[in-house]
Structures are given as structure tokens and as C-alpha cells.
Design an enzyme around this catalytic site. Structure first.
Site, short mmCIF file in Angstrom:
data_model
loop_
_atom_site.label_atom_id
_atom_site.label_comp_id
_atom_site.label_asym_id
_atom_site.label_seq_id
_atom_site.Cartn_x
_atom_site.Cartn_y
_atom_site.Cartn_z
CG ASP A 1 -22.74 11.07 3.80
OD1 ASP A 1 -24.08 10.74 3.17
OD2 ASP A 1 -21.98 10.40 3.51
CG ASP B 1 -3.36 10.21 7.87
OD1 ASP B 1 -2.26 10.66 7.75
OD2 ASP B 1 -4.43 10.63 7.51
CG ASP C 1 5.19 15.01 23.37
OD1 ASP C 1 4.63 14.27 22.58
OD2 ASP C 1 6.15 16.07 23.36
CB VAL D 1 -17.94 5.79 4.67
CG1 VAL D 1 -16.93 6.98 5.00
CG2 VAL D 1 -17.50 4.70 4.78
CG HIS E 1 -1.79 13.84 6.06
ND1 HIS E 1 -2.89 12.64 6.13
CD2 HIS E 1 -2.28 14.69 5.18
CE1 HIS E 1 -3.80 12.83 5.32
NE2 HIS E 1 -3.35 14.35 4.82
CG ASP F 1 14.79 14.75 -0.18
OD1 ASP F 1 14.45 14.66 1.13
OD2 ASP F 1 13.90 14.87 -1.19
N PRO G 1 3.83 18.58 21.97
CG PRO G 1 4.72 20.61 22.69
CD PRO G 1 4.40 19.82 21.39
CG ASP H 1 13.22 11.26 -0.26
OD1 ASP H 1 13.30 11.64 0.82
OD2 ASP H 1 12.53 11.75 -1.17
CB SER I 1 -6.65 15.48 4.25
OG SER I 1 -6.37 14.42 3.82
#
Length: 395
Positions: A308, A138, A148, A282, A178, A169, A145, A167, A336
């Protein structure tokens, strides 16, 4: 929601070697311009067939990237079909280098942004009968926490750090966080799991087949992954599986632990096969909307004969990055986030019952013991005590 034309425009501006192809009208795909991917054993034969247009190439972890001369203006998709053998059975493993994207976001379908939420209770690790490692390909991992202090995180922290604002910005990139979010979903259902993060997407959620194949080949050589989560994918130019990706998936499944691979079904709201989820080895996972107490297909989720299983994928809560208005927790929707529910439940069951990931997957997806939905497969619902907690009033 994003304006999809603007989203595509930004993607193409940020990735100036990307191009939209439409070999079949109405079925677009994204590829890298003037690149072919070839299985290493087929590279000499392919190089001989394309020598008129060949510029350079290199081998790296299970894949040969072949660059074609830009001045030749080659139609990469047509060339790949001709070289592979444009018949039902392809003799050579060669394909364009398709772009892949994380799946809260897809330029030709629905898109969703993460939203800040109240802190989510941390997973409580339990003694496990079997050590399980879940590989998450990913955007990487950010400190949190929830993990960590874990040795598995300390050993890879610097190598997989997420890029939050590439970028510059001063805004969080569209899919930054993600990977952190997905790792958190896995840990909610497999608290004792070790996460093996592999960064294959940028903070904009965009990567390519080349990096996915490389990462899977490295995992196969490493040989210690039990479950692999792929919350990313693409449509291919011909709606067939990339033969290069198919070969490395077979290689991965032949590695010592025979890992289970779980992938999201995609967010284009249709039945067009989405890869690698639609590949035979998969487990493809669609998204359910369970907010009203019913289990029905999320409006953005793909569906079809190749799916599936389905799992909650709307308004999912997990750990997240700290940036701007975000203080380490978020809610997000997309296939996702349905995929790591299934990956986590498989890893959690295997850890507790001391069975292989393959056996755990068989139990989790057993249609005899679960409800099924047409074109969505087995309905996978976490135990009630583990359901995603709703935001408190006023949160």
C-alpha cells in the site's frame, strides 16, 4: 550481512520444534512442528476431524492451539488444507503455527545488523488535541531517556523488558533492541503518543503466529489502541492469509477505536505476499532508499500488488539499547523501520488534527496528494524538518 544458510541453521538449533516446509517448490515457510491453530468457535469441529492424530489442546485469547501426536508424523500443512476445506472458500479457520520474524532479518532473504550512531535529538512532545495510543508488537522495550519518565512506560516496564542476551554469549542478540528502536521511530513522528508495548518476539527476532494472534486478541479486548505497528511477518505455506489471523484482525478492527494496523512488507526482495502485511485490513509498507535524494525501492524490500505504501527504511536512526558498543542510539535498515514511519505519521496527524486514526491514515495515504510508485504504493515522506538526521562527519 549474515550468511543466510548459517542464519537458518542457528534458528533451527535455537527453536528445535521449528521445521522448514515447502508445499510449493521454491516457496519455503517456517512452522512449529505438530501444531495447528484454530479459531475457538471451530475447535470442536476440527478436533473431531483430526481425532486420529490429536494429542492435546488449549484455548487462550482468541485462539485454540491443537497439538498432534509426534509419533503420527502428520504433514501439518496438508492436514490444515484438508480440514479447512481445500477450496477457494475455506469453511473452517485452521492453519499451521507459522513462525514470524522481525524484518531487518529473514532467513531466506537479506539481513542487516544495527550499527552504533551518535545521539539522535529527542522528540519534542507537543500539546495534542487527541490522545493517541500506538501498540507495538515486537521484542519489548528497554529503558531510554526518550520515555523513561512517561507514565505509559512506567505502567508496563517490567512486563515488556527486552531480553538482550538470551544465550549468554556476551553478545547482543541479533534483534535485541528491535522494539525499542521501533518505538523511537514512532515517537519521532508522534511525540505525544503513548506506546503500548507487547512482547511477541525474542531477542533473536523470532516468534510465532500463536503469540501474535493472542496479542491482537488482547488488544481488541483492551479496546484502547488507535494504531498497531507490526514490524514482523512471514510467508505462509500456501501463500494465502492464515484464516486464524484474519479472524482476529477483523475482531481488532471491530473494537471501539477501530485501530489502524500497519505492517512491514518484508525483506525478501520479491513480490511473494508477506503476512500479515498482505492482509486486506492492513496497511503494508515497503522500504525506500532516500540517501541520494531520490525515492527508490530499497534493494531488500518486498514489493507487489499487495503493498500500500513505502517510506524511508535505509539507514534509519532511532533510540536503542545500551550494550557493549551501543550507547542508546543506532542506525538500522529494513522494512521493519519503514512501517513505524507510517504508523507514527498517522498517529501524529490524528493527535494534532483531532481526527480518528482511520481518517489520518486516509490523509497520509491519499494518492491524489502524493506520488505513487508501481508495486510500492503511495510514497510517504516525512516533512523535511523531521527527516532522519545524517551522522556528523567522523561520527
Amino acid at each position: 550481512m549474515f550468511d543466510q544458510d548459517s542464519c537458518l541453521e542457528r534458528l533451527l538449533a535455537r527453536h528445535d520444534d521449528a521445521v522448514v516446509v515447502e508445499a510449493v517448490p521454491g516457496r519455503p515457510a517456517l512452522i512449529r512442528r505438530d501444531e495447528l491453530l484454530v479459531a475457538p468457535q471451530d475447535a470442536p469441529a476440527v478436533a473431531d476431524l483430526v481425532r486420529r492424530w490429536h494429542d492435546s489442546g488449549e484455548d487462550d485469547h482468541g485462539v485454540h492451539r491443537m497439538r498432534l501426536r509426534p509419533a503420527a508424523r502428520v504433514n501439518v500443512c496438508e492436514l490444515a488444507s484438508q480440514v479447512a476445506g481445500d477450496r477457494r472458500h475455506r469453511e473452517l479457520a485452521v492453519a499451521p503455527n507459522h513462525l514470524v520474524q522481525g524484518q531487518p532479518l529473514w532467513w531466506s532473504g537479506p539481513a542487516d545488523l544495527a550499527r552504533p550512531t551518535a545521539p539522535v535529538p529527542a522528540p519534542r512532545p507537543r500539546p495534542a488535541a487527541r490522545e493517541m495510543t500506538v501498540a507495538v508488537l515486537d521484542t519489548g522495550l528497554s529503558p531510554h531517556p526518550w520515555y523513561d519518565g512517561a507514565d505509559w512506560y512506567a505502567g508496563q516496564r517490567d512486563d515488556v523488558a527486552e531480553v538482550l542476551d538470551a544465550d549468554l554469549d556476551c553478545e547482543l542478540d541479533a534483534q535485541a533492541g528491535h522494539g525499542t528502536f521501533i518505538a523511537g521511530v514512532v515517537l519521532r513522528y508522534a511525540p505525544s503518543a503513548r506506546i503500548r508495548a507487547v512482547r511477541v518476539l525474542g531477542g533473536d527476532g523470532v516468534g510465532d503466529e500463536l503469540d501474535v494472534v493472542r496479542a491482537l486478541a488482547r488488544l481488541a479486548a483492551w479496546g484502547r489502541a488507535d494504531v498497531v505497528n507490526l514490524s514482523l511477518g512471514c510467508h505462509t505455506f500456501d501463500d494465502r492469509p492464515s484464516p486464524v489471523l484474519s479472524r482476529v484482525l477483523a475482531q481488532l478492527r471491530s473494537s471501539p477505536r477501530r485501530p489502524v494496523v500497519v505492517a512491514c512488507a518484508g525483506n525478501t526482495g520479491g513480490e511473494r505476499p508477506f503476512w500479515p502485511a498482505a492482509a486486506k485490513p492492513v496497511i503494508s509498507v515497503a522500504a525506500l532508499d532516500t540517501r541520494q535524494g531520490r525515492a527508490e525501492r530499497a534493494w531488500f524490500s518486498n514489493y507487489g500488488w499487495w503493498v500500500d505504501a513505502c517510506a524511508p527504511g535505509v539507514d534509519v536512526a532511532s533510540c536503542f539499547v545500551r550494550f557493549g558498543e551501543f550507547d542508546g542510539y543506532a542506525r538500522w535498515s529494513g522494512t521493519s523501520f519503514a512501517a513505524p514511519v507510517v504508523a507514527g505519521l498517522i498517529a501524529g496527524l490524528a493527535a494534532q488534527e483531532d481526527v480518528t486514526a482511520a481518517e489520518a491514515a486516509r490523509r497520509v495515504l491519499d494518492p491524489a496528494g502524493a506520488h505513487t510508485l508501481p508495486d510500492l504504493g503511495v510514497v510517504v515522506r516525512p516533512p523535511a524538518r523531521d527527516e532522519v538526521q545524517r551522522e556528523p562527519a567522523g561520527a
